[in-house]
Design an enzyme around this catalytic site. Structure first.
Site, PDB file in Angstrom:
ATOM      1  N   GLU A  47       0.863  -1.188   0.000  1.00 13.21           N
ATOM      2  CA  GLU A  47       0.000   0.000   0.000  1.00 13.21           C
ATOM      3  C   GLU A  47       0.905   1.245   0.000  1.00 13.21           C
ATOM      4  O   GLU A  47       1.993   1.220   0.584  1.00 13.21           O
ATOM      5  CB  GLU A  47      -0.859  -0.019   1.273  1.00 13.21           C
ATOM      6  CG  GLU A  47      -1.658   1.231   1.537  1.00 13.21           C
ATOM      7  CD  GLU A  47      -2.275   1.245   2.953  1.00 13.21           C
ATOM      8  OE1 GLU A  47      -1.603   0.797   3.902  1.00 13.21           O
ATOM      9  OE2 GLU A  47      -3.428   1.711   3.068  1.00 13.21           O
ATOM     10  N   ASN A 110      -7.075   6.223  -1.603  1.00 13.22           N
ATOM     11  CA  ASN A 110      -5.987   5.287  -1.321  1.00 13.22           C
ATOM     12  C   ASN A 110      -6.205   4.146  -2.308  1.00 13.22           C
ATOM     13  O   ASN A 110      -7.158   3.362  -2.158  1.00 13.22           O
ATOM     14  CB  ASN A 110      -6.067   4.806   0.137  1.00 13.22           C
ATOM     15  CG  ASN A 110      -4.852   4.019   0.557  1.00 13.22           C
ATOM     16  OD1 ASN A 110      -4.126   3.504  -0.306  1.00 13.22           O
ATOM     17  ND2 ASN A 110      -4.617   3.906   1.851  1.00 13.22           N
ATOM     18  N   LYS A 127      -9.595   1.994  -1.822  1.00 12.32           N
ATOM     19  CA  LYS A 127      -9.754   1.407  -0.486  1.00 12.32           C
ATOM     20  C   LYS A 127     -11.131   1.723   0.107  1.00 12.32           C
ATOM     21  O   LYS A 127     -11.531   2.880   0.205  1.00 12.32           O
ATOM     22  CB  LYS A 127      -8.655   1.936   0.429  1.00 12.32           C
ATOM     23  CG  LYS A 127      -8.569   1.274   1.799  1.00 12.32           C
ATOM     24  CD  LYS A 127      -7.325   1.785   2.525  1.00 12.32           C
ATOM     25  CE  LYS A 127      -7.115   1.148   3.874  1.00 12.32           C
ATOM     26  NZ  LYS A 127      -5.856   1.640   4.509  1.00 12.32           N
ATOM     27  N   GLU A 146      -6.333   8.717   7.664  1.00 13.69           N
ATOM     28  CA  GLU A 146      -6.865   8.243   6.375  1.00 13.69           C
ATOM     29  C   GLU A 146      -8.286   8.735   6.136  1.00 13.69           C
ATOM     30  O   GLU A 146      -8.651   9.016   4.988  1.00 13.69           O
ATOM     31  CB  GLU A 146      -6.816   6.716   6.309  1.00 13.69           C
ATOM     32  CG  GLU A 146      -5.398   6.164   6.207  1.00 13.69           C
ATOM     33  CD  GLU A 146      -5.377   4.716   5.792  1.00 13.69           C
ATOM     34  OE1 GLU A 146      -4.889   3.893   6.579  1.00 13.69           O
ATOM     35  OE2 GLU A 146      -5.840   4.399   4.690  1.00 13.69           O
ATOM     36  N   CYS A 171      -4.810  -2.977   2.940  1.00 19.51           N
ATOM     37  CA  CYS A 171      -4.522  -2.822   4.354  1.00 19.51           C
ATOM     38  C   CYS A 171      -5.676  -3.110   5.304  1.00 19.51           C
ATOM     39  O   CYS A 171      -5.988  -4.259   5.539  1.00 19.51           O
ATOM     40  CB  CYS A 171      -3.914  -1.447   4.618  1.00 19.51           C
ATOM     41  SG  CYS A 171      -2.940  -1.436   6.097  1.00 19.51           S
ATOM     42  N   ASN A 196       0.353  -1.019   5.263  1.00 13.73           N
ATOM     43  CA  ASN A 196       1.264  -0.227   6.101  1.00 13.73           C
ATOM     44  C   ASN A 196       0.673  -0.287   7.501  1.00 13.73           C
ATOM     45  O   ASN A 196      -0.294   0.425   7.781  1.00 13.73           O
ATOM     46  CB  ASN A 196       1.316   1.237   5.680  1.00 13.73           C
ATOM     47  CG  ASN A 196       2.032   1.525   4.375  1.00 13.73           C
ATOM     48  OD1 ASN A 196       2.707   2.535   4.249  1.00 13.73           O
ATOM     49  ND2 ASN A 196       1.897   0.671   3.384  1.00 13.73           N
TER      50      ASN A 196
HETATM   51  N1  ING Z   1      -3.247   0.487   8.694  1.00 11.90           N
HETATM   52  C1  ING Z   1      -3.677  -0.288   9.791  1.00 11.90           C
HETATM   53  C2  ING Z   1      -4.264  -1.639   9.417  1.00 11.90           C
HETATM   54  O1  ING Z   1      -5.459  -1.854   9.349  1.00 11.90           O
HETATM   55  C3  ING Z   1      -4.710  -0.398  11.958  1.00 11.90           C
HETATM   56  C4  ING Z   1      -4.565   0.451  10.732  1.00 11.90           C
HETATM   57  C5  ING Z   1      -3.594  -0.773  12.701  1.00 11.90           C
HETATM   58  C6  ING Z   1      -5.949  -0.838  12.336  1.00 11.90           C
HETATM   59  C7  ING Z   1      -3.755  -1.595  13.840  1.00 11.90           C
HETATM   60  C8  ING Z   1      -6.136  -1.675  13.466  1.00 11.90           C
HETATM   61  C9  ING Z   1      -5.022  -2.032  14.210  1.00 11.90           C
HETATM   62  O2  ING Z   1      -3.431  -2.526   9.260  1.00 11.90           O
HETATM   63  C10 ING Z   1      -3.872   0.823   7.523  1.00 11.90           C
HETATM   64  N2  ING Z   1      -3.160   1.575   6.667  1.00 11.90           N
HETATM   65  O3  ING Z   1      -5.007   0.483   7.264  1.00 11.90           O
END
Ligand code: ING
Length: 314
Positions: A47, A110, A127, A146, A171, A196
């Site tokens: 991503e 995204n 996304k 985001e 993601c 990411n």
């Molecule tokens: N990043 C993270 C993901 O879903 C996140 C956001 C991190 C959500 C940890 C929940 C827990 O992997 C992106 N870019 O969506």
């Protein structure tokens, strides 16, 4: 005759804010060439693979923000990726920040594209599940804006390519079972997704130690429950002071991880993926037409949040 796709999951280490598009494209080209040397047909990048993960910062200056988006794809700095793909006969999935003008209005997404072995764009995905928040939240060690910097996409498509049915996600999409099922209901045989993912999740630090477990759990479940390959590719390592998970994996329709990266840098994980393995699950345990009960699933599309029953008076 089996339909094999030779896939390279092309993990990237950190991309710092000072890294130019040229610097990053050079790393992507190195992956394309190495994958070609290994006989691969398809390379999957992460991503937002052209820039640092900029939603970690609150920015008010539109020009500062716009510098992270691509107004055209391919553009002057990315055209070489498409030309090289065509010359080597190797396709790729690429995540990037898209700035599109639709009916004269600037829209920011995204985005991921799938490019065929002829170097031509097969499909585009925007996304659907945008995590994080849309207002500056100074209490956080880093932002996750985001919901501020992108508009959501509204569908999960699939495309006939590489000898099978290919789907795309990005993601946070991988955490939602609906993502895989909507593509599974279109016959997806391989779902490509870049991510990411920071190790630390400010709203739920108690989950931090489980970030890698959750990463694999959701992709392995999505693969098995829909009889599809899943290729999950990280942008990993310490990026602008924020530690991000690796865990790049190629997952079979059985749910088993068949190839994985073991570092947090630029690394290829490669597998010879037999798309015909999908049928072993799609025609038995997950024969949707034979076993699913949509008449019992109404809540999944009729409501957004949970509605627990009213407490019974004691
Ligand atoms: N990043 C993270 C993901 O879903 C996140 C956001 C991190 C959500 C940890 C929940 C827990 O992997 C992106 N870019 O969506």
């Amino acid at each position: 005759m089996s339909r094999f796709v030779h896939v390279a999951a092309a993990q990237l280490g950190p991309i710092q804010r000072s890294d130019s598009r040229r610097d990053v494209v050079a790393r992507l080209l190195a992956h394309l060439h190495h994958a070609h040397e290994m006989g691969c047909h398809l390379v999957v990048f992460p991503e937002l693979a052209l820039t640092t993960f900029f939603p970690r910062w609150y920015m008010e200056d539109p020009e500062e923000l716009n510098a992270f988006y691509e107004r055209e794809m391919p553009g002057p700095e990315t055209r070489i990726l498409f030309d090289t793909a065509a010359r080597l006969g190797i396709g790729f999935y690429l995540g990037y920040a898209e700035l599109a003008v639709e009916q004269g209005v600037e829209r920011r997404y995204n985005t991921a594209i799938l490019v065929g072995r002829d170097g031509k764009i097969v499909g585009k995905y925007r996304k659907v599940h945008l995590p994080g928040h849309d207002q500056h939240e100074p209490w956080r060690a880093f932002q996750h804006l985001e919901k501020r910097y992108f508009e959501p996409g509204d569908d999960f498509g699939v495309w006939q390519a590489f000898g099978g049915v290919m789907g795309m996600a990005l993601c946070n999409d991988r955490r939602w079972s609906e993502t895989y099922r909507v593509m599974g209901l279109q016959g997806a045989e391989m779902i490509l997704l870049g991510y990411n993912t920071p190790v630390h999740n400010p709203p739920a630090p108690e989950h931090d130690d489980l970030s890698m477990f959750h990463n694999h759990l959701v992709m392995q479940a999505g693969a098995y429950q829909n009889g599809t390959w899943v290729v999950g590719v990280a942008k990993a390592g310490k990026e602008e002071g924020c530690e991000m998970i690796g865990g790049t994996s190629i997952i079979a329709p059985s749910g088993e991880i068949v190839a994985a990266c073991s570092t947090k840098g630029d690394e290829l994980a490669i597998a010879r993926c037999d798309l015909d393995l999908c049928q072993s699950y799609k025609s038995t345990t997950f024969n949707f037409d034979r076993h699913r009960r949509p008449e019992a699933y109404g809540r999944i599309t009729s409501q957004r949040g949970a509605t627990p029953p009213q407490p019974v008076a004691a």
